[in-house]
Scaffold this active site. Sequence first.
Site, PDB file in Angstrom:
ATOM      1  N   GLY A 118     -43.474  -6.809 -43.010  1.00 44.98           N
ATOM      2  CA  GLY A 118     -43.119  -5.939 -41.886  1.00 44.98           C
ATOM      3  C   GLY A 118     -42.453  -4.630 -42.266  1.00 44.98           C
ATOM      4  O   GLY A 118     -41.738  -4.050 -41.457  1.00 44.98           O
ATOM      5  N   SER A 119     -42.741  -4.125 -43.466  1.00 46.99           N
ATOM      6  CA  SER A 119     -42.109  -2.841 -43.816  1.00 46.99           C
ATOM      7  C   SER A 119     -42.630  -1.714 -42.925  1.00 46.99           C
ATOM      8  O   SER A 119     -41.895  -0.776 -42.611  1.00 46.99           O
ATOM      9  CB  SER A 119     -42.299  -2.508 -45.300  1.00 46.99           C
ATOM     10  N   ASN A 120     -43.884  -1.823 -42.488  1.00 40.85           N
ATOM     11  CA  ASN A 120     -44.409  -0.804 -41.558  1.00 40.85           C
ATOM     12  C   ASN A 120     -43.765  -0.931 -40.177  1.00 40.85           C
ATOM     13  O   ASN A 120     -43.473   0.077 -39.532  1.00 40.85           O
ATOM     14  CB  ASN A 120     -45.934  -0.894 -41.451  1.00 40.85           C
TER      15      ASN A 120
ATOM     16  N   LEU B 151     -58.811 -10.995 -37.979  1.00 38.63           N
ATOM     17  CA  LEU B 151     -59.782 -10.139 -37.310  1.00 38.63           C
ATOM     18  C   LEU B 151     -59.519 -10.209 -35.803  1.00 38.63           C
ATOM     19  O   LEU B 151     -59.311 -11.296 -35.263  1.00 38.63           O
ATOM     20  CB  LEU B 151     -61.172 -10.691 -37.629  1.00 38.63           C
ATOM     21  N   ILE B 152     -59.524  -9.067 -35.147  1.00 38.69           N
ATOM     22  CA  ILE B 152     -59.314  -9.055 -33.692  1.00 38.69           C
ATOM     23  C   ILE B 152     -60.611  -9.512 -33.015  1.00 38.69           C
ATOM     24  O   ILE B 152     -61.693  -9.024 -33.334  1.00 38.69           O
ATOM     25  CB  ILE B 152     -58.924  -7.627 -33.231  1.00 38.69           C
TER      26      ILE B 152
ATOM     27  N   HIS C 172     -54.724   0.589 -43.116  1.00 38.36           N
ATOM     28  CA  HIS C 172     -55.327  -0.145 -44.230  1.00 38.36           C
ATOM     29  C   HIS C 172     -55.016   0.593 -45.534  1.00 38.36           C
ATOM     30  O   HIS C 172     -55.158   1.810 -45.611  1.00 38.36           O
ATOM     31  CB  HIS C 172     -56.847  -0.234 -44.008  1.00 38.36           C
TER      32      HIS C 172
ATOM     33  N   LYS D  83     -59.782 -19.204 -31.101  1.00 41.81           N
ATOM     34  CA  LYS D  83     -59.260 -17.832 -31.172  1.00 41.81           C
ATOM     35  C   LYS D  83     -59.202 -17.233 -29.766  1.00 41.81           C
ATOM     36  O   LYS D  83     -58.264 -16.531 -29.408  1.00 41.81           O
ATOM     37  CB  LYS D  83     -60.188 -17.009 -32.046  1.00 41.81           C
TER      38      LYS D  83
HETATM   39  C1  GRF Z   1     -49.842  -2.698 -45.481  1.00 46.55           C
HETATM   40  O1  GRF Z   1     -50.190  -2.303 -46.773  1.00 46.55           O
HETATM   41  C2  GRF Z   1     -50.954  -2.392 -44.504  1.00 46.55           C
HETATM   42  O2  GRF Z   1     -51.688  -1.266 -44.875  1.00 46.55           O
HETATM   43  C3  GRF Z   1     -51.814  -3.621 -44.593  1.00 46.55           C
HETATM   44  O3  GRF Z   1     -50.909  -4.683 -44.736  1.00 46.55           O
HETATM   45  C4  GRF Z   1     -49.733  -4.223 -45.388  1.00 46.55           C
HETATM   46  C5  GRF Z   1     -48.555  -4.647 -44.556  1.00 46.55           C
HETATM   47  O4  GRF Z   1     -47.339  -4.434 -45.202  1.00 46.55           O
HETATM   48  N1  GRF Z   1     -52.688  -3.733 -43.447  1.00 46.55           N
HETATM   49  P1  GRF Z   1     -45.958  -4.631 -44.453  1.00 46.55           P
HETATM   50  O5  GRF Z   1     -45.938  -6.070 -43.927  1.00 46.55           O
HETATM   51  O6  GRF Z   1     -45.889  -3.630 -43.338  1.00 46.55           O
HETATM   52  O7  GRF Z   1     -44.894  -4.414 -45.478  1.00 46.55           O
END
Ligand code: GRF
Length: 195
Positions: free
Chosen positions: A12-14, A92-93, A109, A65
Site C-alpha cells: 500500500g505504498s501508493n 483482474l476486474i 502498472h 467473482k
Molecule cells: C505497484 O508497483 C503498482 O504499480 C503495482 O503494484 C505495486 C503496488 O505497490 N500495480 P504498493 O502496494 O502500492 O506499495
Amino acid sequence: MTKIALFASGSGSNVQAIAEAVAAGSVPAEIALLVCDKPDAYVMKRAEALGIPAFSFQPKQYESKQAFEAEIVEQLQTSGVEFIFLAGYMRLIGPVLLAAYRNRIVNIHPSLLPAFPGKDAIGQAFDAGVKVSGVTVHFVDEGMDTGPIIDQECVRIDSGMTRDDVQKAIQKIEHSLYPNVITKLLTEHREEQTR
Ligand code: GRF
C-alpha cells in the site's frame, strides 16, 4: 469533493502516497473506501492509521467473482464512490465492476505498457535487460493491463543497478505520477460536470 475508492492487495505504498496528497490538499478527492482482497495485507494497517474506511474480504468465501464484485459494488455505491483507482490490486476486474464503473476504473502498472504486462513487471523488465522501463497509468478494461493509456513516465536502468534499485526508482515515480494523474482526471471530470 469527488469520492474515490482505492483497491489494494499488498503493502500500500501508493495508497499512502495518494492519501498524503489528499491530506495536503493537492488531490481534490475524498478517499471514501479502501477495498482489499487480503485482510492481512499491510495496506489495512495503513488505512487504519490514515483513517480511511476499509472493506476487506476473502474471495474464497464467496461463490464466485460475480458474487464478491456485486458486494463490492454495493459498498462503493453506499459510500458514494465515483472513481476507482487500483493500487496494487492483484486481481483482474470482472464484468460486474466494469459494468458499474465503465471508464471510471484506473490502474497503475510498473512498466511501460504494452511491454511487460501481468505479474512481476519489474522482474520481467530486469530479466529482459531493457535499459529503459517505467510506469504506466491506464484505464481498466476486461484485459490484463490492456486499457487505454493515460500517462507514462520512464526510468533508466543503468548497468550496475540491482532489481531492488529499479524497484525503488519505479516506486518513487509512482508516488508522484499517480496523485498527479488522479488530480488531472478529477479536475477534468469536475469541469465537464459544470459545463
Ligand atoms: C505497484 O508497483 C503498482 O504499480 C503495482 O503494484 C505495486 C503496488 O505497490 N500495480 P504498493 O502496494 O502500492 O506499495
